[in-house]
Design an enzyme around this catalytic site. Structure first.
Site, short mmCIF file in Angstrom:
data_model
loop_
_atom_site.label_atom_id
_atom_site.label_comp_id
_atom_site.label_asym_id
_atom_site.label_seq_id
_atom_site.Cartn_x
_atom_site.Cartn_y
_atom_site.Cartn_z
N THR A 128 0.84 -1.19 0.00
CA THR A 128 0.00 0.00 0.00
C THR A 128 0.88 1.24 0.00
O THR A 128 1.89 1.29 0.68
CB THR A 128 -0.95 0.04 1.21
OG1 THR A 128 -1.62 1.30 1.21
CG2 THR A 128 -0.24 -0.14 2.53
N LYS B 265 -5.85 10.72 -2.91
CA LYS B 265 -6.46 9.54 -3.53
C LYS B 265 -7.26 9.95 -4.76
O LYS B 265 -8.24 10.66 -4.68
CB LYS B 265 -7.35 8.80 -2.55
CG LYS B 265 -7.45 7.33 -2.89
CD LYS B 265 -8.03 6.51 -1.77
CE LYS B 265 -7.68 5.04 -2.01
NZ LYS B 265 -8.44 4.17 -1.12
N TRP C 72 -3.57 5.80 -4.90
CA TRP C 72 -2.81 6.77 -4.12
C TRP C 72 -1.81 7.55 -4.96
O TRP C 72 -1.16 7.00 -5.84
CB TRP C 72 -2.02 6.09 -3.01
CG TRP C 72 -2.88 5.53 -1.93
CD1 TRP C 72 -3.02 4.20 -1.62
CD2 TRP C 72 -3.71 6.25 -1.01
NE1 TRP C 72 -3.90 4.07 -0.58
CE2 TRP C 72 -4.34 5.30 -0.18
CE3 TRP C 72 -3.99 7.61 -0.82
CZ2 TRP C 72 -5.22 5.66 0.83
CZ3 TRP C 72 -4.88 7.96 0.18
CH2 TRP C 72 -5.48 7.00 0.99
P1 AMP Z 1 -6.38 1.65 0.60
O1 AMP Z 1 -5.44 1.06 1.57
O2 AMP Z 1 -5.76 1.99 -0.69
O3 AMP Z 1 -7.60 0.79 0.47
O4 AMP Z 1 -6.88 3.05 1.18
C1 AMP Z 1 -7.49 3.17 2.43
C2 AMP Z 1 -7.86 4.60 2.68
O5 AMP Z 1 -8.77 5.09 1.70
C3 AMP Z 1 -8.55 4.85 4.00
O6 AMP Z 1 -7.66 4.90 5.08
C4 AMP Z 1 -9.24 6.18 3.71
O7 AMP Z 1 -8.35 7.28 3.83
C5 AMP Z 1 -9.64 6.04 2.27
N1 AMP Z 1 -11.01 5.51 2.17
C6 AMP Z 1 -11.40 4.26 1.92
N2 AMP Z 1 -12.74 4.16 1.89
C7 AMP Z 1 -13.24 5.38 2.15
C8 AMP Z 1 -14.56 5.93 2.28
N3 AMP Z 1 -15.65 5.20 2.12
N4 AMP Z 1 -14.65 7.25 2.57
C9 AMP Z 1 -13.56 8.02 2.74
N5 AMP Z 1 -12.29 7.57 2.63
C10 AMP Z 1 -12.13 6.26 2.34
#
Ligand code: AMP
Length: 541
Positions: A184, A438, A443
């Site tokens: 990640t 994002k 990312w």
């Molecule tokens: P990832 O590890 O790439 O899945 O990213 C995770 C991050 O995406 C979380 O810690 C949040 O900052 C953001 N994120 C994921 N889902 C949501 C959501 N429904 N609303 C707002 N931010 C989100």
């Protein structure tokens, strides 16, 4: 006194074994990169996966060896997955949207021995092959007819497994054995590897099967648009075979027309993706006056659901929106926005307002919010703090110890998100403490952009922040403080970044300020900057 119950290690091979026994004729329907549709039953997938295991063993792959994939969602990708995991190897899904240099860095860090990939990614693999220090075997998802010419000595996947025995012993190891690896970039610094175990994946599967989570069954037809390289397609690569749901795999085509066609022809009942994908689908539906008669539920996560998308699905197409929050580190489902009992009869506007929140944790996930000193804060729906998470499928650290200890004294993981939680456990994200942007579910490292930008002699300081964008959720804006007496142009600053970052990381705009605000420790105060530019309209928006 111990209970007197059977020892049944929670290993993921049991999921496909179950599918093969109980739902052998349910299918994986894949749109191939060539465009045609292929259909594979779970019984056939089981055979293919065993053949992959034997092929891997022939290449010397065994317990804990890393097998990497750069692949779209497909039945071949699923077979690589179960084939590697079944023999105790670790399936490492690489995100192909990263800069090729980062892909090479990740593959070397993971010490991948085999790389299996879709031919879409051949140019990337060819470009980095001399930098891959540990990969010895390249396999391309193709048969003899569709195999592209290459300089890697790669083997076509179908020929690699063809004629091999489907006899192979799976799962003869402890349930806490590593089985999956996913890097990640959602933190500062180099990407970090989240190392799933068989146990955590099986428990996450059971969590997602709860009715208030995704809650699918054998009669469902599930279309994971979310890629398998995003935390196991939000677990669907495991929960679909576990329940016997059909899987519809979109391959490389995720535009509105292609997704609609699959939803319609395959009568999909549940689908899942980031908001950007749904925006493309909704545009296509509106432009062509189409309906979604089969679809019951759409899982939307990765970024906050925009109200426009929520309303369109719920009001215009009568599809139940389940807003989900999670992270690669949480396997990934953390909360889901299924309506709680006290909201079921609420007026529509209140129900929609509830669904814009990130939702409630299913059994198996614990949430809390804390202040900057780590003290617990109340769940009053108002007090905001750092969101912490603990549970059966939450990371306890990163691969090779990168990032050190990531848990607090009570074993909670700091998500880097800022949120409040109400008395019913509904969590709402209000900000992000981590320094990343994002865009369309992927990312962008603000720090990488800043480090390169300050390399320009006319730049004294630079800060990249995420600005709301109607299509991509967020796009980077670069805020630049010019060096004394200098007047850099937007073009000069962007030229500095050219070629050093993935093209889609390029900031949508550059603004110049006399001074970038710094915090008490001398670091850029991103909160202040985000506040300052919260109404900024990007030229691309
Ligand atoms: P990832 O590890 O790439 O899945 O990213 C995770 C991050 O995406 C979380 O810690 C949040 O900052 C953001 N994120 C994921 N889902 C949501 C959501 N429904 N609303 C707002 N931010 C989100």
């Amino acid at each position: 006194m111990l209970g007197i119950m059977q020892d049944w290690p929670l290993t993921v091979n049991k999921i496909l074994e179950h599918a093969n026994r109980i739902n052998p004729t349910r299918e994986i329907i894949t749109r191939r990169v060539e465009g045609n549709i292929s259909r594979t039953t779970y019984a056939e997938l089981f055979t293919m996966s065993k053949q992959v295991s034997n092929a891997l063993k022939d290449h010397g792959i065994g317990m804990s060896d890393r097998v990497a994939t750069l692949g779209w969602n497909s039945e071949r990708h699923m077979a690589s997955w179960y084939g590697a995991m079944g023999i105790g190897a670790v399936l490492h899904t690489i995100n192909p949207r990263l800069h090729p240099e980062q892909i090479a860095w990740i593959a070397n860090h993971a010490e991948d021995k085999v790389l299996i990939f879709d031919k879409t990614f051949l140019p990337i693999v060819e470009a980095i092959k001399d930098h891959l220090e540990t990969v010895k075997t390249f396999v391309i998802y193709a048969d003899a007819d569709t195999m592209p010419e290459n300089s890697l000595g790669a083997i076509p996947f179908d020929i690699w497994i063809d004629g091999r025995s489907d006899e192979c012993r799976w799962g003869d190891f402890p349930e806490d054995t590593a089985c999956g690896l996913c890097y990640t970039s959602g933190t500062t610094g180099n990407p970090k590897g989240v190392l799933y175990s068989h146990r955590s994946n099986v428990l996450h599967t059971m969590i997602t099967m709860q009715k208030d989570a995704i809650g699918m069954g054998a009669n469902d037809v599930v279309l994971p648009v979310v890629p398998m390289f995003h935390a196991n397609a939000w677990g669907l690569a495991l929960s679909c075979p576990a329940t016997g749901a059909n899987m519809v795999m979109p391959g490389a085509q995720m535009d509105g027309a292609s997704i609609y066609e699959l939803l319609d022809t395959e009568k999909v009942t549940i689908t899942a993706a980031v908001p950007t994908v749904w925006l493309m689908l909704l545009n296509h539906l509106q432009e062509n006056n189409l309906k979604l008669p089969h679809l019951n539920k759409v899982i939307i996560g990765g970024s906050a659901v925009p109200e426009k998308i929520l309303r369109a699905f719920e009001e215009d197409y009568e599809v139940d929106v389940v807003h989900a929050w999670g992270m690669t580190e949480t396997s990934p489902l953390g909360t889901l926005g299924t309506l709680p009992p006290h909201m079921l009869d609420a007026p529509i506007e209140e129900r929609l307002e509830q669904k814009l929140k990130q939702g409630r944790p299913p059994f198996g996930v614990e949430l809390k919010i804390v202040d900057d000193e780590g003290n617990d804060l109340p769940n009053d729906g108002d007090t905001t703090g750092r969101l912490m998470v603990r549970g059966a499928a939450i990371a306890a650290g990163y691969f090779k110890g990168v990032g050190g200890n990531v848990l607090d004294d009570n074993g909670f993981f700091d998500t880097g998100d800022v949120a409040h939680i109400d008395e019913y456990g509904t969590m709402t994200i209000t900000d992000r403490a981590k320094d990343v942007i994002k865009s369309g579910g992927e990312w962008i490292s603000s720090i990488d952009i800043e480090n390169i930008a300050v390399g320009h002699p006319k730049v004294a300081n630079a800060a990249a922040i995420g600005i709301y964008h109607p299509k991509w959720d967020e796009r980077p804006l670069l805020v630049v403080q010019p060096a004394q007496g200098e007047n850099p142009t937007k073009e000069e600053v962007l030229a500095q970044l050219d070629g050093k970052i993935a093209k889609w990381w390029t900031p949508d705009d550059v603004v110049f300020v006399s001074e970038i605000p710094l915090g008490a420790t001398g670091k850029i105060n991103k909160l202040a900057l985000r506040e300052q530019f919260k109404d900024y309209k990007l030229p691309t928006a």
